[in-house]
Each structure stands twice: as structure tokens, then as C-alpha cells.
Design a protein around this motif. Structure first.
Motif, PDB file in Angstrom:
ATOM      1  N   LYS A   2      54.767  41.016  34.149  1.00  0.00           N
ATOM      2  CA  LYS A   2      54.798  42.020  35.217  1.00  0.00           C
ATOM      3  C   LYS A   2      53.832  41.659  36.342  1.00  0.00           C
ATOM      4  N   LYS A   3      54.144  42.118  37.522  1.00  0.00           N
ATOM      5  CA  LYS A   3      53.218  41.920  38.630  1.00  0.00           C
ATOM      6  C   LYS A   3      52.004  42.839  38.421  1.00  0.00           C
ATOM      7  N   ASP A   5      48.795  45.236  39.282  1.00  0.00           N
ATOM      8  CA  ASP A   5      48.359  46.176  40.311  1.00  0.00           C
ATOM      9  C   ASP A   5      47.005  45.781  40.872  1.00  0.00           C
ATOM     10  N   THR A   6      46.185  45.197  40.029  1.00  0.00           N
ATOM     11  CA  THR A   6      44.803  44.943  40.434  1.00  0.00           C
ATOM     12  C   THR A   6      44.493  43.467  40.267  1.00  0.00           C
ATOM     13  N   ARG A  24      37.783  47.738  33.352  1.00  0.00           N
ATOM     14  CA  ARG A  24      39.069  48.372  33.607  1.00  0.00           C
ATOM     15  C   ARG A  24      40.150  47.290  33.725  1.00  0.00           C
ATOM     16  N   ILE A  27      41.120  45.973  30.308  1.00  0.00           N
ATOM     17  CA  ILE A  27      42.004  46.899  29.591  1.00  0.00           C
ATOM     18  C   ILE A  27      43.446  46.780  30.110  1.00  0.00           C
ATOM     19  N   ILE A  28      43.598  46.685  31.417  1.00  0.00           N
ATOM     20  CA  ILE A  28      44.943  46.564  31.998  1.00  0.00           C
ATOM     21  C   ILE A  28      45.564  45.222  31.601  1.00  0.00           C
ATOM     22  N   MET A  31      46.847  45.449  28.172  1.00  0.00           N
ATOM     23  CA  MET A  31      48.157  46.093  28.065  1.00  0.00           C
ATOM     24  C   MET A  31      49.265  45.082  28.363  1.00  0.00           C
ATOM     25  N   HIS A  32      49.056  44.252  29.368  1.00  0.00           N
ATOM     26  CA  HIS A  32      50.070  43.237  29.685  1.00  0.00           C
ATOM     27  C   HIS A  32      50.270  42.257  28.529  1.00  0.00           C
ATOM     28  N   GLU A  38      49.645  51.559  25.731  1.00  0.00           N
ATOM     29  CA  GLU A  38      49.637  52.250  27.026  1.00  0.00           C
ATOM     30  C   GLU A  38      48.676  53.433  26.992  1.00  0.00           C
ATOM     31  N   LEU A  41      44.946  52.946  27.815  1.00  0.00           N
ATOM     32  CA  LEU A  41      44.415  53.019  29.180  1.00  0.00           C
ATOM     33  C   LEU A  41      43.854  54.413  29.452  1.00  0.00           C
ATOM     34  N   HIS A  44      40.660  54.842  27.632  1.00  0.00           N
ATOM     35  CA  HIS A  44      39.591  54.133  28.331  1.00  0.00           C
ATOM     36  C   HIS A  44      39.040  54.981  29.487  1.00  0.00           C
ATOM     37  N   GLY A  45      39.944  55.643  30.198  1.00  0.00           N
ATOM     38  CA  GLY A  45      39.515  56.518  31.291  1.00  0.00           C
ATOM     39  C   GLY A  45      38.643  57.658  30.788  1.00  0.00           C
TER      40      GLY A  45
ATOM     41  N   ASP B   5      55.545  53.265  23.926  1.00  0.00           N
ATOM     42  CA  ASP B   5      54.567  53.425  22.852  1.00  0.00           C
ATOM     43  C   ASP B   5      54.643  54.817  22.236  1.00  0.00           C
ATOM     44  N   ILE B  28      52.551  58.214  31.565  1.00  0.00           N
ATOM     45  CA  ILE B  28      53.022  56.922  31.036  1.00  0.00           C
ATOM     46  C   ILE B  28      54.459  56.661  31.507  1.00  0.00           C
ATOM     47  N   MET B  31      54.429  55.481  34.959  1.00  0.00           N
ATOM     48  CA  MET B  31      54.120  54.052  35.105  1.00  0.00           C
ATOM     49  C   MET B  31      55.391  53.222  34.884  1.00  0.00           C
ATOM     50  N   GLU B  38      49.103  51.310  37.326  1.00  0.00           N
ATOM     51  CA  GLU B  38      48.484  51.107  36.009  1.00  0.00           C
ATOM     52  C   GLU B  38      47.092  51.733  35.968  1.00  0.00           C
ATOM     53  N   LEU B  41      46.674  55.448  35.014  1.00  0.00           N
ATOM     54  CA  LEU B  41      46.523  55.907  33.627  1.00  0.00           C
ATOM     55  C   LEU B  41      45.046  56.089  33.291  1.00  0.00           C
ATOM     56  N   ILE B  42      44.232  55.154  33.759  1.00  0.00           N
ATOM     57  CA  ILE B  42      42.791  55.242  33.492  1.00  0.00           C
ATOM     58  C   ILE B  42      42.207  56.451  34.234  1.00  0.00           C
ATOM     59  N   GLY B  45      42.905  59.550  32.378  1.00  0.00           N
ATOM     60  CA  GLY B  45      41.994  59.722  31.243  1.00  0.00           C
ATOM     61  C   GLY B  45      40.652  60.289  31.677  1.00  0.00           C
ATOM     62  N   ARG B  46      40.149  59.793  32.809  1.00  0.00           N
ATOM     63  CA  ARG B  46      38.887  60.358  33.320  1.00  0.00           C
ATOM     64  C   ARG B  46      39.050  61.851  33.576  1.00  0.00           C
ATOM     65  N   TYR B 112      47.311  51.819  45.548  1.00  0.00           N
ATOM     66  CA  TYR B 112      47.861  50.574  45.007  1.00  0.00           C
ATOM     67  C   TYR B 112      49.262  50.325  45.561  1.00  0.00           C
ATOM     68  N   LYS B 114      52.728  48.365  45.699  1.00  0.00           N
ATOM     69  CA  LYS B 114      53.588  47.603  44.799  1.00  0.00           C
ATOM     70  C   LYS B 114      55.007  47.823  45.313  1.00  0.00           C
TER      71      LYS B 114
END
Lengths: 266, 266
Positions: A2-3, A5-6, A24, A27-28, A31-32, A38, A41, A44-45, B5, B28, B31, B38, B41-42, B45-46, B112, B114
């Protein structure tokens, strides 16, 4: 593939949130590569936020728990470190190093099943230097009683006397306590069910806690059994968690005073 | 299409975390459909964590900010609601309804970039009933000064007198304030840079705040300009944010007392 995002390469090292954004990115990327689920993520947030209100540093409360945890690992006869997707993505080399210093087995244990995930995590751990990785062959696993999730499948954990479960879910921690295992966790939420159920709860970011555990382990390896036993006996997990909550309260109080200062600089 | 997932259909409605898990599923899914980045998602979570330490309900502090925000939206001449991926995934129908009740434009604005994301979000908003969506054609956009991210591209925002920026990043909020826009935000972190820079900060979960705003707007529509002006004038954002921090402190204090009760039931 996948392309993305970051792009990590775009991030200047002097960015005020460099460390946080670097992990961060890990973690991304995880996922890839199938290593991180998923939902990992989002988890993690949540961690980022708790770390933020703990001041993003390893405080003296966490240090006490780290010392007790390392002493308990060194005293254990069959210690196991449980590895999930997020821990493998964030601190693979550190997990392997800790397992060697305290002589603990590494066992992969996942909440979210997905074809290829165990294999992807195994590869990450092997690349980080692990040679004996448990939890990779379902044939050899047994189920823990009282647990419905995919986490019920255990390999070396079933025979362990002490299990370290960083970033764990409450159901499994409770199930492990109910079959009389000693449990250590690393959890940024001081009042998650895992934090409350565990014997030793390290309220800290795993990216700081594991390296610190390795350092402390090198030191405590010279201690006698009696000295280690005393460190564990003197540790009070309930009090430690309440102290962590007190630190959060202090941090929030400080924010009440300081948060508006940024407006004065403009 | 990637294999999922998580399956929402597996989730019983009486699950203690049903609401939270339902919205996690929406993010999810978002996404997978390109609507959510992506890193979104983080960010989600925050938000979950901050919502947790605010007690996961709309408190009286948030209600005060909601009332002031709605009054300001009704008073504005050219209000715009800025829409990003997470808000489109979580509350598309509610955003469209609010924009109609307070007569504000909807403008897509993303951090972001895309390929296909703007189109995907436009589709979600159209499905939710939106007919006039701004920020979809780069040719018509101008750049805000002092901002380097992709968020600098503006359509109707550049002419707006008031912009509501839910789940915003600090850089753009600061840039909007520096070109003298009035800014409303919905942000679960009471001391994010966006929260501090905004004129009116609603410290609440967007899934509760937007429906509440719609209800309040129906009520305040009957008010005179003078009455609305008074509501806005009486609102003190700095004090409101400090009150939100005080609520978090109280919640943490309560946790110090209550968190260990779960062990007594076993």
C-alpha cells in the motif's frame, strides 16, 4: 504494498514530537507488514495519551515497579515474556535482549488472528536476535481455562511461574491470575484491568521501560536471592498504582497553570 | 479489499464497551474506504483515552461550551464547518444536519493527502445528505499564510468569519487565528494547541457533541441576536478549559478509590 500516508524520512530530528512520531511510524509500518493489527493502531493512540498525561518520562513510581519486576524475573524458575504485535513493532531488539539477560522465554501471543501474523512477528524477533521463540505452532499449544479469545492458546506460558505481559488485555491477565501465575505488566493506563490484576504493574511507555529493565537487570544480577526477595516483598503494587494516579493529578494541575502560556509568546 | 481484523457483527449490544468498539469499527472501516488516514486510527485512540478520563459522558463544562458554540454559529455571517477523515467516518449524518440547522457550509480539509481521499469523503457526506460540499476542487482553493501542511489549502474557509474545526491540528488553528478568524473546536484534549488557541473549545467526544449541538441549535434558533450575543459574551474559554481539567482531576481521584474494587468481586 500500500502507499504510505506518512514518511519517516521527512521528519526532522529536532521536531518537538520526533520520538512520538518515530514510534507512530513504526506502528503504521508494522500494520503494513502484518505485525500490528489494525486495532493495534488505536491501542497505540490510547497509550500516547496516557504517556502524555504522565509527562512522557519514566518517573520514580515506574522505576520502583521496574526494579521489583526485574527482581521477580531473576527469581523466577520459568519466566516467560509474552509478545504481541505492538511490542514486536516497537521494541523487538530490547525484548530479545531482556529475555537473554533475565533468562526468560519469548512467546508470541495474539488477540487478533490473521493469516501470516505469527510468522511476520517471528521474523521480526529472529531479525532482532531471538533463537528460541515459542507460541508459533498451534499443535503444541494448550488452552487456558476461562478465556474465549484467541489469547487462550498457550505454549510455554502454561508451565511458567511468572509471565510478563506488556500491553495485555484484561481478560487474559485475569485468566492468568486465576490459574495462579505471577504476572508482570507494562501498561500506560494505571487502572486498566490488566494493571489492577497484575502483581507488578509498570506504568510506563514500553519504549522506555524495556531498556531501563535491561540496565537494572545487569545490576541486580549481582544481588543474592535474599536481596532480590526483599525487593519484591517491599513492593506494594496497589500503592504504586495510586502513586502513579497522583502523578497524573499533579500533571493536570500543572497544565491548569501552564497551558495558556503558549498564547503569551505570540 | 483487505481482510478485516474485526467484525462488528460479532459484537453483542450488551458488551460493556459496545459504543466504544462500534466507533472503533467505523474508524477501521473508514481506513479501508480511504476516508480515514492511517494516522487517524492513532488519533482516534488518543481520543478514546481522553474520553475515558473525562468519564465518557458530556459533562456540564462541555455543555456550556456547546451552547456558546451554537450561539456563535447562529450569529456568524459566513460560518464554515471543516470536515476531516475521522469526523466524516464517525458522524457524517450529524455533520450534515448541523450544517443545515445553523446554515454553515461544509468544507473538506485534510492533513494527509492520498489519491482518492477527498472523493471518498465527498461520497460519504453526499450519502449523508449534503448537497453543497466545498474543498473538493484544488483549482478554486487559496493558501493560508504561515502554514506548510496540506491543510493550508482553503476554499470557503478563506472568506468565513467563523470556522468550526473539530479534531484539528494545532498548526492550522494557530494559522486561522492569525488571520483573525473566529474558531470553534471539538477536542477531547483540553490542552492541545487547538484547544488553547480556539475561541470556543468543546472538550467532548464528537459522537456526543454534534448531536447535542443540533438539539441546542433547534432551541437557540428562537433566541434574539441580543440573547445569542450575551451567551457568547458570558462564555470564558480559558476558565472552561480549566474546569474540564478539574473534572479530569476529580475522575482520577475517584479512580484512586474505586479501581481496586473489581478485585473484591472475585
Amino acid at each position: 504494498m500500500k502507499k504510505r500516508d506518512t514518511k519517516r524520512s521527512n521528519l526532522p530530528k529536532n521536531h518537538p514530537r520526533y520520538e512520538s512520531l518515530k514510534y507512530r511510524h513504526e506502528i503504521i509500518e508494522g500494520m503494513h507488514n502484518l505485525v500490528v493489527a489494525e486495532a493495534g493502531l488505536i491501542a497505540h493512540g490510547r497509550g500516547e495519551c496516557f504517556d502524555y498525561i504522565l509527562g512522557e518520562k519514566t518517573n520514580e513510581v515506574a522505576e520502583k515497579a521496574i526494579k521489583a519486576a526485574v527482581a521477580a524475573l531473576l527469581l523466577a524458575e520459568k519466566p516467560v515474556i509474552s509478545v504481541n504485535g505492538n511490542t514486536a513493532a516497537l521494541v523487538p531488539r530490547e525484548l530479545v535482549k531482556l529475555s537473554k539477560v533475565v533468562n526468560a522465554l519469548l512467546e508470541i501471543n495474539l488477540f487478533y488472528k490473521k493469516k501470516g501474523r505469527v510468522k511476520a512477528i517471528k521474523k521480526v524477533l529472529e531479525k532482532a536476535g531471538a533463537t528460541d521463540i515459542r507460541g508459533t505452532s498451534k499443535k503444541e499449544m494448550v488452552e487456558i481455562e476461562g478465556l474465549e479469545s484467541n489469547r487462550r492458546f498457550c505454549d510455554s506460558i502454561i508451565d511458567a511461574d511468572l509471565i510478563m505481559v506488556p500491553l495485555e488485555d484484561g481478560d487474559r491477565t485475569e485468566a492468568l491470575k486465576k490459574i495462579d501465575k505471577k504476572v508482570i505488566t507494562v501498561d500506560l493506563n494505571p487502572v486498566s484491568r490488566t494493571s489492577i490484576w497484575a502483581d507488578i504493574t509498570i506504568v510506563d511507555n514500553i519504549i522506555r521501560a524495556i531498556p531501563k529493565m535491561i540496565l537494572i537487570a545487569e545490576e541486580l544480577k549481582e544481588f543474592t536471592q535474599e536481596q532480590l526477595t526483599q525487593i519484591v516483598a517491599e513492593f506494594n503494587n496497589k500503592k504504586n498504582i495510586q502513586d502513579a494516579l497522583e502523578l497524573i493529578k499533579n500533571y493536570i494541575e500543572q497544565q491548569k497553570k501552564d497551558a495558556f502560556k503558549i498564547l503569551n509568546n505570540h
